[in-house]
Design a protein around this motif. Structure first.
Motif, short mmCIF file in Angstrom:
data_model
loop_
_atom_site.label_atom_id
_atom_site.label_comp_id
_atom_site.label_asym_id
_atom_site.label_seq_id
_atom_site.Cartn_x
_atom_site.Cartn_y
_atom_site.Cartn_z
N ALA A 1 64.54 -45.51 29.63
CA ALA A 1 65.08 -45.76 28.29
C ALA A 1 64.65 -47.14 27.79
N THR A 2 64.47 -48.07 28.72
CA THR A 2 64.13 -49.45 28.39
C THR A 2 63.20 -50.00 29.47
N THR A 3 62.67 -51.18 29.23
CA THR A 3 61.80 -51.80 30.22
C THR A 3 62.58 -52.25 31.45
N GLY A 4 63.87 -52.48 31.28
CA GLY A 4 64.71 -52.93 32.40
C GLY A 4 66.15 -53.04 31.94
N THR A 5 66.95 -53.78 32.70
CA THR A 5 68.33 -54.03 32.30
C THR A 5 68.35 -54.98 31.12
N ALA A 6 69.52 -55.16 30.53
CA ALA A 6 69.66 -56.02 29.35
C ALA A 6 69.19 -57.44 29.66
N PRO B 1 73.52 -43.22 31.66
CA PRO B 1 73.79 -44.41 32.49
C PRO B 1 73.86 -44.07 33.97
N LEU B 2 72.72 -43.73 34.55
CA LEU B 2 72.70 -43.21 35.92
C LEU B 2 72.22 -44.23 36.96
N LEU B 3 71.56 -45.30 36.53
CA LEU B 3 70.99 -46.26 37.47
C LEU B 3 71.50 -47.66 37.18
N LYS B 4 71.30 -48.55 38.14
CA LYS B 4 71.64 -49.96 37.96
C LYS B 4 70.53 -50.83 38.52
N GLY B 5 70.39 -52.00 37.92
CA GLY B 5 69.43 -52.96 38.43
C GLY B 5 70.04 -53.79 39.55
N ALA B 6 69.24 -54.66 40.14
CA ALA B 6 69.71 -55.50 41.23
C ALA B 6 70.86 -56.39 40.79
#
Length: 441
Positions: free
Chosen positions: A371-376, A403-408
């Motif tokens: 959806a995006t290049t990465g997290t906000a 909203p299925l994944l999370k970044g570090a």
């Protein structure tokens, strides 16, 4: 707590007399009062008026009159939709104090469905790139995205269960991904744009935010009504999203993993997360490459959007260019230099892109992509890159962010699914399947 209920759960409870709209709205008000100094999602909010609408909703239920599907449910309205009883300022000082006398069609349909119009949510300047005051509810030092920043943040902060926004590039999908909620941009033309701020007729779409896929279908079903005042709409029969969403897919969906030409722009952790997620889906997903011609999609979208911004905001530019942000002023001036032949060639190229995508949609239920290049991103000077949304907006296809994944960092990382035009119901059903996938099929 009522404020944590989904819209579907709350609507059922209100209809059954187990919950009042007043109780639900009051708890939402309490959340807004608690969080607004931190999140800043609202451009107009009148708690007394919200409660007045809720009391009227409860009186109607007690009187046993017919009730709409959103009866008593609070909804946030992006401040680019005209509202007859609230200001609509479009995120610019040039429209400060503007008071429409008529509701936008989308707002009128929400009222007709029984919704409580909770207030106006923050938009970026004229729904383009210059940020408003909204912060990301997960971390106020990070952008919530844009331009539907307030709508996404209000739903993520449990201030309202539902909100509407708009997308001309990535203005629904991106803030939904950054704020960790579900965001849905339907097929262009399924929802009337009448009474909403116009940017670009070939690109503008209305979208919505919720905390469940079922809620997206619920509100979208109320808005997908033909309106002859919007020339982009074509009257034709449509499937009830909620009815099809409730059905189990007849066979496990087939999904194409399409990295798109934007893939090199994705953060390393995004590339790794999506590659791993694709692997967990096993035989359900196949990586599919787009033809080299799609490298031109970003430029094609830019020609159309900039040209139309110059046209749509000509009055603002002429009367108040010094009060526009440098970013928007430069975009308008760029658009003023574009040639009509290039604009029309870009429109033709967009049609060719969709023809190529139809070959993929003939073999797959949906496309899986970031959806995006990465997290906000950290910082509040910009709203993040919409580059993973551009192609799908250009071609007018439906898209949903999950909203299925999370970044570090722990911040949300959205998964985007897209489908063929008009295949919105199957897209939402595929999205529900993906959200519940546990590898057992």
């Amino acid at each position: 707590m009522p404020a944590t209920l989904s819209a579907s759960e709350a609507a059922t409870a209100i209809r059954a007399g187990k919950l009042t709209s007043v109780d639900l709205v009051q708890q939402c008000i309490d959340r807004i009062v608690k969080l607004e100094d931190k999140v800043r999602a609202w451009s107009f909010f009148d708690p007394a008026y919200a409660l007045e609408q809720a009391r009227d909703a409860d009186r109607r239920r007690q009187a046993k009159v017919p009730l709409g599907a959103l009866h008593g449910i609070p909804v946030g309205i992006k401040d680019i939709f005209d509202t007859r009883d609230m200001p609509t300022e479009n995120g610019t000082v040039l429209h400060a104090g503007r008071r429409p006398t008529e509701d936008a069609t989308a707002v009128a349909l929400l009222r007709g469905a029984g919704a409580v119009i909770m207030g106006k949510t923050v938009t970026t300047e004229l729904a383009v790139y210059s940020p408003g005051k909204t912060r990301n509810p997960h971390d106020p030092d990070h952008t919530p995205g844009g331009s539907s920043s307030g709508s996404a943040a209000a739903v993520a902060g449990e201030m309202v269960p539902l909100a509407i926004g708009s997308q001309t590039n990535g203005s629904v999908i991106r803030p939904a991904a950054y704020c960790g909620v579900y965001g849905y941009k339907p097929t262009r033309g399924l929802i009337s744009l009448y009474g909403a701020l116009a940017q670009s007729a070939p690109l503008d779409s209305i979208g919505m935010f919720a905390r469940t896929i079922e809620d997206l279908a619920l509100i979208a079903d109320q808005l997908m009504v033909f309106d002859g005042r919007d020339p982009s709409q074509i009257p034709y029969a449509r499937a009830a999203l909620s009815d099809i969403l409730a059905q189990k897919p007849p066979t496990p969906p087939r999904i194409a993993f399409v990295k798109t030409p934007a893939w090199p722009k994705a953060a390393a952790e995004t590339q790794e997360a999506f590659s791993q997620f694709a692997q967990t889906l096993g035989s359900h997903v196949t990586e599919v490459a787009l033809p080299d011609s799609f490298d031109k999609a970003i430029d094609c979208h830019s020609v159309i959007m900039l040209s139309d911004l110059a046209k749509s905001f000509a009055r603002e530019y002429e009367r108040g260019r010094d009060q526009l942000s440098p970013t928007l002023r430069n975009m308008i001036e760029d658009g003023q230099k574009r040639l009509a032949v290039d604009y029309n060639l870009a429109l033709e190229q967009a049609r060719r892109f969709y023809q190529s995508l139809q070959q993929i949609f003939a073999d797959y239920d949906a496309i899986f992509t970031p959806a995006t290049t990465g997290t906000a991103p950290r910082g509040l000077e910009a709203t993040g890159s919409p580059i993973f949304c551009t192609l799908w907006t250009l071609t007018g296809v439906p898209a949903i962010s999950l909203p299925l994944l999370k970044g570090a960092s722990g911040l949300p990382l959205g998964v985007q699914l897209v489908a063929a035009r008009g295949d919105d119901a199957r897209l939402l059903r595929t999205a529900r399947w993906l959200a519940g996938y546990r590898g057992a099929e």
